[in-house]
Write a protein that holds these residues in place. Structure first.
Motif, mmCIF file in Angstrom:
data_model
loop_
_atom_site.group_PDB
_atom_site.id
_atom_site.type_symbol
_atom_site.label_atom_id
_atom_site.label_comp_id
_atom_site.label_asym_id
_atom_site.label_seq_id
_atom_site.Cartn_x
_atom_site.Cartn_y
_atom_site.Cartn_z
ATOM 1 N N UNK A 89 0.869 -1.173 0.000
ATOM 2 C CA UNK A 89 0.000 0.000 0.000
ATOM 3 C C UNK A 89 0.904 1.221 0.000
ATOM 4 N N UNK A 90 0.731 2.074 -1.018
ATOM 5 C CA UNK A 90 1.560 3.279 -1.145
ATOM 6 C C UNK A 90 1.341 4.221 0.029
ATOM 7 N N UNK A 91 2.383 4.951 0.402
ATOM 8 C CA UNK A 91 2.269 5.970 1.448
ATOM 9 C C UNK A 91 1.559 7.195 0.898
ATOM 10 N N UNK A 92 1.198 8.111 1.788
ATOM 11 C CA UNK A 92 0.511 9.316 1.340
ATOM 12 C C UNK A 92 1.056 10.527 2.072
ATOM 13 N N UNK A 93 0.813 11.674 1.486
ATOM 14 C CA UNK A 93 1.244 12.945 2.053
ATOM 15 C C UNK A 93 -0.016 13.731 2.393
ATOM 16 N N UNK A 94 -0.140 14.186 3.648
ATOM 17 C CA UNK A 94 -1.352 14.925 4.018
ATOM 18 C C UNK A 94 -1.011 16.076 4.942
ATOM 19 N N UNK A 95 -1.936 17.034 5.019
ATOM 20 C CA UNK A 95 -1.785 18.226 5.858
ATOM 21 C C UNK A 95 -2.406 17.954 7.225
ATOM 22 N N UNK A 96 -1.663 18.243 8.288
ATOM 23 C CA UNK A 96 -2.148 18.013 9.641
ATOM 24 C C UNK A 96 -2.026 19.324 10.417
ATOM 25 N N UNK A 97 -3.078 19.666 11.177
ATOM 26 C CA UNK A 97 -3.053 20.886 11.987
ATOM 27 C C UNK A 97 -2.169 20.662 13.206
ATOM 28 N N UNK A 98 -1.293 21.654 13.502
ATOM 29 C CA UNK A 98 -0.396 21.552 14.638
ATOM 30 C C UNK A 98 -0.452 22.862 15.408
ATOM 31 N N UNK A 99 -0.589 22.764 16.733
ATOM 32 C CA UNK A 99 -0.662 23.952 17.587
ATOM 33 C C UNK A 99 0.757 24.365 17.963
ATOM 34 N N UNK A 100 1.105 25.647 17.726
ATOM 35 C CA UNK A 100 2.446 26.153 18.016
ATOM 36 C C UNK A 100 2.325 27.285 19.025
ATOM 37 N N UNK A 101 3.161 27.247 20.044
ATOM 38 C CA UNK A 101 3.195 28.320 21.041
ATOM 39 C C UNK A 101 4.353 29.250 20.708
ATOM 40 N N UNK A 102 4.055 30.543 20.506
ATOM 41 C CA UNK A 102 5.079 31.549 20.238
ATOM 42 C C UNK A 102 5.381 32.233 21.563
ATOM 43 N N UNK A 103 6.632 32.196 21.986
ATOM 44 C CA UNK A 103 7.000 32.776 23.276
ATOM 45 C C UNK A 103 7.014 34.289 23.196
ATOM 46 N N UNK A 104 6.767 34.932 24.357
ATOM 47 C CA UNK A 104 6.848 36.386 24.425
ATOM 48 C C UNK A 104 8.290 36.831 24.261
ATOM 49 N N UNK A 105 8.480 38.031 23.702
ATOM 50 C CA UNK A 105 9.832 38.525 23.462
ATOM 51 C C UNK A 105 9.814 40.052 23.411
ATOM 52 N N UNK A 106 11.016 40.633 23.522
ATOM 53 C CA UNK A 106 11.145 42.077 23.392
ATOM 54 C C UNK A 106 11.385 42.404 21.925
ATOM 55 N N UNK A 107 10.765 43.488 21.460
ATOM 56 C CA UNK A 107 10.910 43.920 20.078
ATOM 57 C C UNK A 107 11.407 45.361 20.092
ATOM 58 N N UNK A 108 12.413 45.671 19.286
ATOM 59 C CA UNK A 108 12.978 47.013 19.224
ATOM 60 C C UNK A 108 12.257 47.810 18.145
ATOM 61 N N UNK A 109 11.800 49.038 18.531
ATOM 62 C CA UNK A 109 11.104 49.912 17.582
ATOM 63 C C UNK A 109 11.754 51.281 17.602
ATOM 64 N N UNK A 110 11.730 51.944 16.452
ATOM 65 C CA UNK A 110 12.216 53.318 16.354
ATOM 66 C C UNK A 110 11.022 54.257 16.502
ATOM 67 N N UNK A 111 11.133 55.218 17.444
ATOM 68 C CA UNK A 111 10.034 56.126 17.728
ATOM 69 C C UNK A 111 10.571 57.555 17.736
ATOM 70 N N UNK A 112 9.774 58.484 17.181
ATOM 71 C CA UNK A 112 10.158 59.907 17.248
ATOM 72 C C UNK A 112 9.639 60.493 18.546
ATOM 73 N N UNK A 113 10.517 61.101 19.307
ATOM 74 C CA UNK A 113 10.110 61.714 20.588
ATOM 75 C C UNK A 113 10.568 63.167 20.614
ATOM 76 N N UNK A 114 9.838 63.972 21.372
ATOM 77 C CA UNK A 114 10.178 65.384 21.529
ATOM 78 C C UNK A 114 11.122 65.511 22.702
ATOM 79 N N UNK A 115 12.252 66.136 22.462
ATOM 80 C CA UNK A 115 13.253 66.318 23.508
ATOM 81 C C UNK A 115 13.356 67.827 23.772
ATOM 82 N N UNK A 116 13.130 68.221 25.036
ATOM 83 C CA UNK A 116 13.251 69.647 25.401
ATOM 84 C C UNK A 116 14.718 70.015 25.523
ATOM 85 N N UNK A 117 15.096 71.212 25.016
ATOM 86 C CA UNK A 117 16.487 71.676 25.101
ATOM 87 C C UNK A 117 16.766 72.327 26.423
#
Length: 181
Positions: free
Chosen positions: A153-181
């Motif tokens: 009996x030939x094998x087969x290829x099929x799609x199976x649903x898998x639950x993945x947990x993505x861990x929390x992490x820090x993300x770096x963002x560039x932000x424009x801020x007002x700096x008083x002189x």
């Protein structure tokens, strides 16, 4: 929203007026480019306006400038469902198979006549035919046997649903801020 629809319809008219063969992909490239350019112009105008407003204030508290700084933000973890391709290998199975050894058939045969022996008035034996001979047929059923065979009996290829947990992490963002002189 109305402004956005008006911009799209105007650009569509402008794109279709000057060309004989207006293609959808060229239209969307032009629309995307013009929207990007308009957005960049508005951002530049807003920056210039804020800088001009900051320069014209005489109050020392409002003097300053914009700077681009990198900040780190916490992105919470999450769960996702991903479809993974699973390859099942081929294998052998045992199956019951019925084979016909000889097919059903009809056979013709001759039935012998039936005689009876009697004595006549003089005491001689006389052979009397009671039933004539005739041809007849009989049905012989098929002969079959059941075997167990090994099948690949030939094998087969099929799609199976898998639950993945993505861990929390820090993300770096560039932000424009007002700096008083």
């Amino acid at each position: 929203m109305k402004t956005l629809i008006a911009i799209f319809s105007t650009l569509a008219l402008m794109a279709g007026v000057g060309t004989n063969e207006a293609k959808a992909e060229n239209f969307f490239k032009k629309v995307g480019r013009s929207i990007r350019n308009a957005h960049e112009r508005h951002v530049d105008m807003a920056e210039d306006l804020l800088e001009a407003a900051a320069r014209h204030h005489d109050d020392d508290r409002n003097r300053g400038h914009y700077e681009t700084r990198e900040i780190q933000e916490w992105v919470a973890g999450s769960e996702r469902i991903v479809y993974v391709e699973v390859q099942e290998p081929g294998h052998f199975e045992f199956r019951q198979v019925t084979e016909i050894v000889s097919p059903a058939r009809c056979e013709k045969f001759y039935v012998e006549p039936v005689f009876r022996i009697e004595r006549d008035c003089h005491g001689n034996q006389v052979k009397i035919m009671v039933k004539c001979g005739y041809w007849s047929t009989r049905e012989i059923p098929a002969v079959s046997c059941t075997k167990t065979i090994k099948v690949w009996v030939e094998g087969e290829c099929k799609q199976v649903a898998k639950k993945i947990c993505v861990q929390g992490h820090f993300e770096t963002k560039c932000v424009r801020v007002w700096v008083c002189d």
